[in-house]
Enzyme design. Structure first.
Site, PDB file in Angstrom:
ATOM      1  N   ARG A 146     -25.183  37.683  39.006  1.00 55.15           N
ATOM      2  CA  ARG A 146     -24.142  37.537  38.686  1.00 55.15           C
ATOM      3  C   ARG A 146     -23.541  37.216  39.634  1.00 55.15           C
ATOM      4  O   ARG A 146     -24.365  37.318  40.965  1.00 55.15           O
ATOM      5  CB  ARG A 146     -23.206  38.712  38.344  1.00 55.15           C
ATOM      6  CG  ARG A 146     -23.516  39.035  36.622  1.00 55.15           C
ATOM      7  CD  ARG A 146     -22.758  40.409  36.359  1.00 55.15           C
ATOM      8  NE  ARG A 146     -22.687  40.935  35.125  1.00 55.15           N
ATOM      9  CZ  ARG A 146     -23.704  42.087  34.796  1.00 55.15           C
ATOM     10  NH1 ARG A 146     -24.316  42.781  35.453  1.00 55.15           N
ATOM     11  NH2 ARG A 146     -23.755  42.449  33.493  1.00 55.15           N
ATOM     12  N   LYS A 170     -22.070  46.104  37.507  1.00 53.20           N
ATOM     13  CA  LYS A 170     -21.062  46.335  37.032  1.00 53.20           C
ATOM     14  C   LYS A 170     -21.144  48.084  37.335  1.00 53.20           C
ATOM     15  O   LYS A 170     -22.499  48.290  36.793  1.00 53.20           O
ATOM     16  CB  LYS A 170     -20.698  45.679  35.559  1.00 53.20           C
ATOM     17  CG  LYS A 170     -20.137  44.225  35.361  1.00 53.20           C
ATOM     18  CD  LYS A 170     -19.758  44.117  34.069  1.00 53.20           C
ATOM     19  CE  LYS A 170     -19.285  42.814  33.540  1.00 53.20           C
ATOM     20  NZ  LYS A 170     -18.515  42.623  32.890  1.00 53.20           N
ATOM     21  N   HIS A 239     -21.438  31.260  37.406  1.00 49.90           N
ATOM     22  CA  HIS A 239     -21.583  32.095  35.129  1.00 49.90           C
ATOM     23  C   HIS A 239     -22.513  31.054  34.547  1.00 49.90           C
ATOM     24  O   HIS A 239     -23.428  31.225  33.728  1.00 49.90           O
ATOM     25  CB  HIS A 239     -20.935  32.673  35.283  1.00 49.90           C
ATOM     26  CG  HIS A 239     -20.591  33.064  34.260  1.00 49.90           C
ATOM     27  ND1 HIS A 239     -20.605  34.984  34.904  1.00 49.90           N
ATOM     28  CD2 HIS A 239     -20.611  33.618  32.697  1.00 49.90           C
ATOM     29  CE1 HIS A 239     -21.510  35.703  33.588  1.00 49.90           C
ATOM     30  NE2 HIS A 239     -20.978  35.074  32.149  1.00 49.90           N
ATOM     31  N   ARG A 242     -25.932  31.493  35.362  1.00 49.88           N
ATOM     32  CA  ARG A 242     -26.644  32.473  34.046  1.00 49.88           C
ATOM     33  C   ARG A 242     -26.320  32.059  32.955  1.00 49.88           C
ATOM     34  O   ARG A 242     -27.128  32.996  32.270  1.00 49.88           O
ATOM     35  CB  ARG A 242     -24.503  33.533  34.883  1.00 49.88           C
ATOM     36  CG  ARG A 242     -25.779  35.019  33.715  1.00 49.88           C
ATOM     37  CD  ARG A 242     -24.598  35.934  34.362  1.00 49.88           C
ATOM     38  NE  ARG A 242     -24.219  37.422  34.004  1.00 49.88           N
ATOM     39  CZ  ARG A 242     -25.170  38.726  33.447  1.00 49.88           C
ATOM     40  NH1 ARG A 242     -26.355  38.139  34.815  1.00 49.88           N
ATOM     41  NH2 ARG A 242     -24.864  39.797  32.837  1.00 49.88           N
ATOM     42  N   HIS A 265     -26.528  43.486  30.361  1.00 52.59           N
ATOM     43  CA  HIS A 265     -26.045  44.227  29.448  1.00 52.59           C
ATOM     44  C   HIS A 265     -26.309  45.280  28.633  1.00 52.59           C
ATOM     45  O   HIS A 265     -27.345  45.701  29.126  1.00 52.59           O
ATOM     46  CB  HIS A 265     -26.479  42.500  28.302  1.00 52.59           C
ATOM     47  CG  HIS A 265     -25.748  41.156  28.829  1.00 52.59           C
ATOM     48  ND1 HIS A 265     -25.691  40.195  28.130  1.00 52.59           N
ATOM     49  CD2 HIS A 265     -24.844  40.933  29.275  1.00 52.59           C
ATOM     50  CE1 HIS A 265     -25.372  39.515  28.231  1.00 52.59           C
ATOM     51  NE2 HIS A 265     -24.781  39.704  29.388  1.00 52.59           N
ATOM     52  N   TYR A 274     -26.167  33.602  23.477  1.00 51.00           N
ATOM     53  CA  TYR A 274     -27.398  33.319  23.787  1.00 51.00           C
ATOM     54  C   TYR A 274     -28.053  32.133  22.432  1.00 51.00           C
ATOM     55  O   TYR A 274     -28.492  31.679  22.606  1.00 51.00           O
ATOM     56  CB  TYR A 274     -28.198  33.187  24.930  1.00 51.00           C
ATOM     57  CG  TYR A 274     -26.884  33.847  25.752  1.00 51.00           C
ATOM     58  CD1 TYR A 274     -26.556  32.754  26.762  1.00 51.00           C
ATOM     59  CD2 TYR A 274     -27.364  35.012  26.506  1.00 51.00           C
ATOM     60  CE1 TYR A 274     -25.719  32.882  28.019  1.00 51.00           C
ATOM     61  CE2 TYR A 274     -26.133  35.382  27.652  1.00 51.00           C
ATOM     62  CZ  TYR A 274     -25.487  34.162  28.232  1.00 51.00           C
ATOM     63  OH  TYR A 274     -24.730  35.067  28.868  1.00 51.00           O
TER      64      TYR A 274
END
Length: 293
Positions: A146, A170, A239, A242, A265, A274
């Site tokens: 990210r 995150k 992004h 990414r 994730h 995806y």
């Protein structure tokens, strides 16, 4: 009350400053809305209809459903906090449903476009900004990290012996991402030049010319400017790179669980979008190639 809630997010929930700022913008916007509507209204007296009207006003301004839902999520979190701490007597937000949002497929740059960008010398100069930009593009595309993760990288996070990067994602969760020979060469060349430009090693991996850590705005601008040379996509953000990493991995045989771990994730359900992207590409190839498609 808002300040108490923001302190709670920062110090008890350990949320990132970007997340806290996002919550604050949503709450200030809602507070401004109901105060302009009726100066006598307060957080204790607003009801669910006012929240719905505010959401409708956001959509009238052009906000997408996903954005409105993020604003609503902030208001819901605030009311849950306020109710549990005795700051309000009721939570009008729990009965409010957000607008249904469409799920557009992630945009990605095709492999041949990325290859052309990285491998064409004419796209790059030999100055510090050029070497840094190319390294940033390669790193985004080769690791899927990210924007915030790239900016937060420190020089000590690179293990050249094991070909691994340690990134902080995150909620301050760390993960290890492998990298290949191309990334190693790009990083070594960049670091050598960086140390010459700024006068020695730095804590931050990517820096401005004065040695300060590079900013989000600079990285975003670098990516947008260089992607515009090889793609006509409207979105040309970090992004998108990414997304491009994940799509390329799946198109070349990587398993969904492996891609999930690399992207950081929490749930494989997030990564599954995806597979839709790659299937849409597969359908296009079939339609273009099969004589009776």
């Amino acid at each position: 009350m808002i300040e108490k809630f923001l302190s709670y997010l920062r110090y008890e929930r350990n949320r990132s400053e970007l997340t806290v700022q996002s919550y604050e913008r949503s709450l200030r916007d809602f507070e401004s809305y109901f105060k302009n509507r009726d100066s006598q209204l307060s957080w204790e007296s607003v009801d669910s209809d006012i929240i719905r009207d505010w959401m409708e006003s956001l959509m009238d301004k052009g906000d997408m459903a996903s954005s409105v839902n993020q604003h609503l999520s902030a208001v819901r979190s605030f009311f849950r906090f306020a109710l549990s701490h005795g700051l309000v007597e009721r939570d009008p937000s729990h009965v409010v449903r957000g607008p249904k949002k469409q799920k557009p497929l992630p945009q990605f740059v095709r492999e041949n476009e990325i290859d052309r960008l990285i491998d064409t010398p004419e796209y790059w100069g030999s100055e510090y900004n050029d070497i840094r930009a190319r390294t940033i593009i390669i790193l985004f595309y080769s690791t899927g990290m990210r924007l915030a993760e790239l900016i937060g990288l420190n020089s000590m996070d690179i293990d050249f012996v094991s070909h691994q990067l340690k990134v902080t994602g995150k909620r301050n969760k760390q993960r290890i991402i492998p990298f290949g020979d191309e990334v190693e060469k790009a990083l070594r060349d960049y670091i050598a030049l960086r140390d010459q430009v700024v006068g020695g090693p730095t804590e931050a991996l990517f820096t401005q010319e004065d040695g300060q850590r590079i900013t989000r705005a600079r990285v975003t601008r670098v990516v947008r400017e260089h992607l515009s040379q090889v793609t006509t996509l409207k979105k040309r953000s970090p992004h998108v790179l990414r997304h491009s990493f994940a799509t390329a991995m799946l198109n070349n045989g990587a398993g969904l669980e492996s891609v999930r771990k690399l992207l950081g994730h929490e749930s494989v359900a997030t990564t599954e979008i995806y597979t839709h992207t790659t299937f849409e590409q597969l359908k296009k190839v079939y339609k273009d190639a099969h004589p009776r498609a």
